[in-house]
Design an enzyme around this catalytic site. Structure first.
Site, short mmCIF file in Angstrom:
data_model
loop_
_atom_site.label_atom_id
_atom_site.label_comp_id
_atom_site.label_asym_id
_atom_site.label_seq_id
_atom_site.Cartn_x
_atom_site.Cartn_y
_atom_site.Cartn_z
N HIS A 52 77.23 62.73 177.14
CA HIS A 52 75.78 62.86 177.31
C HIS A 52 75.30 62.42 178.70
CE1 HIS A 52 75.90 63.34 172.99
NE2 HIS A 52 76.49 62.17 172.86
N SER A 75 77.66 67.38 180.13
CA SER A 75 77.17 66.69 178.94
C SER A 75 78.00 67.16 177.75
CB SER A 75 75.69 67.01 178.72
OG SER A 75 75.13 66.01 177.90
N SER A 80 71.32 66.84 175.12
CA SER A 80 71.28 65.40 175.39
C SER A 80 71.09 65.02 176.86
CB SER A 80 72.56 64.74 174.87
OG SER A 80 73.69 65.25 175.54
N ASP A 128 83.69 62.51 174.93
CA ASP A 128 82.81 62.02 173.86
C ASP A 128 82.71 63.13 172.81
OD1 ASP A 128 80.78 61.23 172.16
OD2 ASP A 128 79.43 60.56 173.75
N GLU A 189 85.15 58.38 173.30
CA GLU A 189 83.98 57.54 173.04
C GLU A 189 83.62 57.38 171.56
OE1 GLU A 189 82.05 55.94 175.17
OE2 GLU A 189 80.09 55.70 174.24
N ASN A 214 86.04 54.01 170.75
CA ASN A 214 85.10 53.81 169.65
C ASN A 214 85.43 52.56 168.83
OD1 ASN A 214 82.88 54.90 167.84
ND2 ASN A 214 84.55 54.73 166.37
N LYS A 219 82.28 48.32 170.82
CA LYS A 219 81.70 49.66 170.84
C LYS A 219 81.11 49.98 169.47
CE LYS A 219 81.01 54.16 171.05
NZ LYS A 219 80.52 54.92 169.90
N ASP A 223 77.16 49.77 169.61
CA ASP A 223 76.52 51.06 169.95
C ASP A 223 76.16 51.82 168.68
OD1 ASP A 223 76.81 53.97 170.17
OD2 ASP A 223 77.67 53.77 172.15
N ASN A 224 77.16 52.08 167.83
CA ASN A 224 76.92 52.87 166.62
C ASN A 224 75.86 52.20 165.73
OD1 ASN A 224 79.33 53.54 167.90
ND2 ASN A 224 80.27 54.35 166.04
N CYS A 228 71.86 52.77 167.26
CA CYS A 228 71.09 53.66 166.37
C CYS A 228 69.89 52.94 165.78
CB CYS A 228 71.99 54.19 165.25
SG CYS A 228 73.25 55.34 165.87
N HIS A 334 77.75 63.23 165.22
CA HIS A 334 78.09 63.88 166.48
C HIS A 334 77.85 65.38 166.49
CE1 HIS A 334 79.81 64.02 170.46
NE2 HIS A 334 80.43 65.12 170.10
N HIS A 384 70.63 55.68 173.13
CA HIS A 384 70.59 54.22 173.01
C HIS A 384 70.11 53.56 174.30
CE1 HIS A 384 72.77 55.08 169.48
NE2 HIS A 384 73.98 54.71 169.82
N SER A 392 79.63 49.72 175.54
CA SER A 392 80.48 50.89 175.29
C SER A 392 81.19 51.32 176.56
CB SER A 392 79.64 52.07 174.80
OG SER A 392 78.94 51.72 173.65
N GLN A 396 84.98 51.92 178.20
CA GLN A 396 85.44 53.19 178.77
C GLN A 396 86.13 52.98 180.11
OE1 GLN A 396 85.91 56.23 178.09
NE2 GLN A 396 84.55 56.87 176.46
P1 NAI Z 1 81.79 56.01 159.89
O1 NAI Z 1 83.04 56.65 159.46
O2 NAI Z 1 81.74 54.54 160.10
O3 NAI Z 1 80.61 56.35 158.86
C1 NAI Z 1 80.40 57.57 158.24
C2 NAI Z 1 80.10 57.30 156.77
O4 NAI Z 1 79.70 58.50 156.12
C3 NAI Z 1 81.33 56.77 156.02
O5 NAI Z 1 81.03 55.53 155.41
C4 NAI Z 1 81.61 57.87 154.98
O6 NAI Z 1 82.10 57.33 153.77
C5 NAI Z 1 80.24 58.50 154.81
N1 NAI Z 1 80.26 59.88 154.32
C6 NAI Z 1 81.16 60.86 154.57
N2 NAI Z 1 80.84 61.99 153.92
C7 NAI Z 1 79.69 61.72 153.24
C8 NAI Z 1 78.86 62.49 152.38
N3 NAI Z 1 79.15 63.75 152.08
N4 NAI Z 1 77.76 61.89 151.85
C9 NAI Z 1 77.46 60.61 152.13
N5 NAI Z 1 78.23 59.82 152.94
C10 NAI Z 1 79.33 60.38 153.48
O7 NAI Z 1 81.34 56.75 161.23
P2 NAI Z 1 80.22 56.26 162.26
O8 NAI Z 1 80.86 55.47 163.33
O9 NAI Z 1 79.10 55.70 161.52
O10 NAI Z 1 79.82 57.66 162.93
C11 NAI Z 1 79.17 58.67 162.20
C12 NAI Z 1 78.89 59.86 163.11
O11 NAI Z 1 77.98 59.50 164.13
C13 NAI Z 1 80.12 60.38 163.85
O12 NAI Z 1 80.01 61.78 163.99
C14 NAI Z 1 80.00 59.72 165.21
O13 NAI Z 1 80.76 60.40 166.20
C15 NAI Z 1 78.52 59.77 165.43
N6 NAI Z 1 77.92 58.81 166.36
C16 NAI Z 1 76.69 59.14 166.84
C17 NAI Z 1 76.02 58.31 167.68
C18 NAI Z 1 74.69 58.69 168.23
O14 NAI Z 1 74.17 58.01 169.12
N7 NAI Z 1 74.06 59.73 167.77
C19 NAI Z 1 76.58 57.01 168.09
C20 NAI Z 1 77.87 56.73 167.50
C21 NAI Z 1 78.49 57.62 166.66
#
Ligand code: NAI
Length: 463
Positions: A52, A75, A80, A128, A189, A214, A219, A223-224, A228, A334, A384, A392, A396
């Site tokens: 991003h 990006s 983003s 990322d 990332e 990650n 991280k 960050d996550n 958020c 993501h 963020h 984070s 990196q």
């Molecule tokens: P995580 O694996 O810790 O959490 C995901 C959760 O979703 C898990 O607990 C899983 O059991 C649950 N899950 C899976 N399928 C499901 C369903 N059908 N219904 C309900 N729950 C379900 O992963 P994390 O780190 O929380 O990341 C989640 C996503 O966010 C990833 O795609 C990651 O790359 C992205 N991300 C986005 C950020 C942003 O700023 N927008 C920052 C960091 C990560």
């Protein structure tokens, strides 16, 4: 010759001012500049960066450059980019290809451009979500005749992706295989990109070592989560100005991003429900005081829906048909496949403003869809805050230094930075917020059996 594609280069002065503010909030990156600026451990590294293109990323890029690297950047999401950040980086002479609202075709064209350094191909990837890595690996597989995926692309994304691979193969036959051989390592990332890397490793298809940034504690647990916690509600507010207090919100997923997102909405006064598939995370949500439900149970009554799962088809068309008039639907995971946006394409869309659409369902109920289902904290707001991104991105930079200077020591597997570096990243962020650490007495050191200077926890400790 201008070697960049940005929206408007005259935004660079504004970008530069915000970068200067961000630097005051990114002590980890600034400390690395002070520590390594002179020795330039990244000299010779040609880093293809796909992340991003925000103000915070600008500080990351300039840190990599100060440590001696050549950098080209795009990006990792079409919505983003912050155009003033991209302009400032371009004006500073670093090639960057990123425009907020770029098309999918442009997205993959830009992903290609980050590999073309004057001196030759890239020798490092900073990724990322894994798109830059997948571009090279899949392209090489296609060149080697190992995959036929090219013949039947499914989604719009895949169509654009394969078209770009085809174009590159036609223009420079054999390029992907050569480019792949040049890569010494990749640092990744995010959760979704890391999943892709582990899958490649399991299938014996990872051609270089990778560092999973990650899963540094500093991280994903910051960050996550805390990222958020601030940026989710920011995105919903900037998009809709809706009153959040008193509304019912459903957060799908209670991993790190889900925990931050649920806290964000609760902090704004919403009544928050959570859905989960994992009993441990479901229990955590319940004991954090959230009602844990199925989406089917909550779909008719909730006002705001947010997916945070990294999974696909979480909010499906049958759910959206049941939602009440003016329900707000968005994703912070993501990729955009968490919500079945494609199934809405034949409905009536009214664009309210960039990245905010109103969609009329057959029942007459209207939905507000944020960023067409792409991560809304970056599409509708600015992602963020700098401080958490500093943690984070310090990981990196450490990962890039490790892979560039000691890559030969690593087999082609996925690694996590050692705990002493994780603790170092945290340590670098304490002063800025006035945190005072307690020092153990020699007696305490002996009693706990933990070194006075750390690491303080075993690798299996979960924080
Ligand atoms: P995580 O694996 O810790 O959490 C995901 C959760 O979703 C898990 O607990 C899983 O059991 C649950 N899950 C899976 N399928 C499901 C369903 N059908 N219904 C309900 N729950 C379900 O992963 P994390 O780190 O929380 O990341 C989640 C996503 O966010 C990833 O795609 C990651 O790359 C992205 N991300 C986005 C950020 C942003 O700023 N927008 C920052 C960091 C990560």
């Amino acid at each position: 010759m201008t070697d960049h594609i940005v929206k408007d280069i005259s935004l660079s002065e504004y970008g530069r001012k915000e970068i200067a503010i961000a630097e005051t909030e990114m002590p980890g990156l600034m400390a690395l500049r002070a520590e390594y600026g002179e020795s330039e451990p990244l000299a010779g590294a040609r880093i293809a960066g796909s992340l991003h293109m925000t103000i915070q990323t600008a500080v990351l890029i300039e840190t990599l450059v100060e440590l001696g690297a050549d950098v080209r950047w795009a990006s990792c999401n079409i919505f983003s980019t912050q155009d003033h950040a991209a302009a400032a980086i371009a004006a500073g002479g670093t090639p960057v290809f990123a425009v907020k609202g770029e098309s999918l075709e442009e997205y993959w064209d830009y992903a290609d451009r980050i590999f073309h350094f004057e001196e030759g191909g890239a020798n490092m990837i900073l990724d990322d979500g894994g798109d830059a890595t997948m571009y090279i690996l899949l392209g090489a597989q296609v060149e080697e005749g190992q995959t036929s995926l090219l013949d039947n692309p499914g989604s719009e994304e895949e169509v654009a992706f394969f078209a770009q691979i085809r174009k590159r193969m036609k223009e420079s036959p054999g390029w992907f295989v050569k480019q792949r051989a040049m890569i010494k390592g990749v640092s990744e990332e995010t959760t979704t990109g890391v999943h892709r890397l582990y899958k490649l490793m399991e299938n014996g298809q990872l051609p270089f070592p990778a560092i999973n940034v990650n899963d540094s504690v500093t991280k994903s647990k910051f960050d996550n989560k805390y990222g958020c916690k601030e940026s989710l509600v920011d995105g919903i507010r900037r998009a809709t100005d809706t009153m959040m207090a008193g509304k019912t919100a459903v957060v799908c997923g209670y991993g790190d991003v889900g925990k931050g997102s649920a806290a964000s909405l609760r902090g704004a006064g919403a009544r928050v429900k959570v859905t989960e598939i994992d009993p441990i995370c479901a229990l955590q949500a319940a004991m954090d005081g959230f009602e844990v439900v199925t989406l089917e149970d909550a779909v008719k009554t909730a006002d705001i829906f947010v997916t945070t799962t990294g999974n696909k088809d979480v909010i499906r068309i049958e759910h959206m048909r049941e939602m009440k008039d003016m329900a707000i639907v968005g994703n912070i995971g993501h990729f955009d496949n968490e919500i079945q946006v494609a199934a809405l394409k034949n409905h009536k869309w009214t664009k309210i403003k960039d990245q905010v659409d109103m969609i009329e369902m057959p029942s007459g109920a209207r939905l507000i869809l944020l960023s067409e289902g792409r991560l809304l904290n970056l599409g509708n707001a600015t992602g963020h805050p700098s401080f958490v991104m500093s943690a984070s991105f310090t990981n990196q930079v450490l990962a890039q230094i490790e892979l560039w200077t000691r890559g030969e020591d690593y087999p082609n597997e996925v690694f996590i930075l050692p705990k002493h570096l994780d603790e170092k990243v945290a340590r670098l962020h304490l002063d800025r917020i006035g945190v005072k650490l307690t020092t153990m007495s020699p007696d305490q050191v002996e009693y706990l059996g933990v070194p006075a200077e750390g690491p303080y926890k075993p690798d299996h400790y979960r924080y």
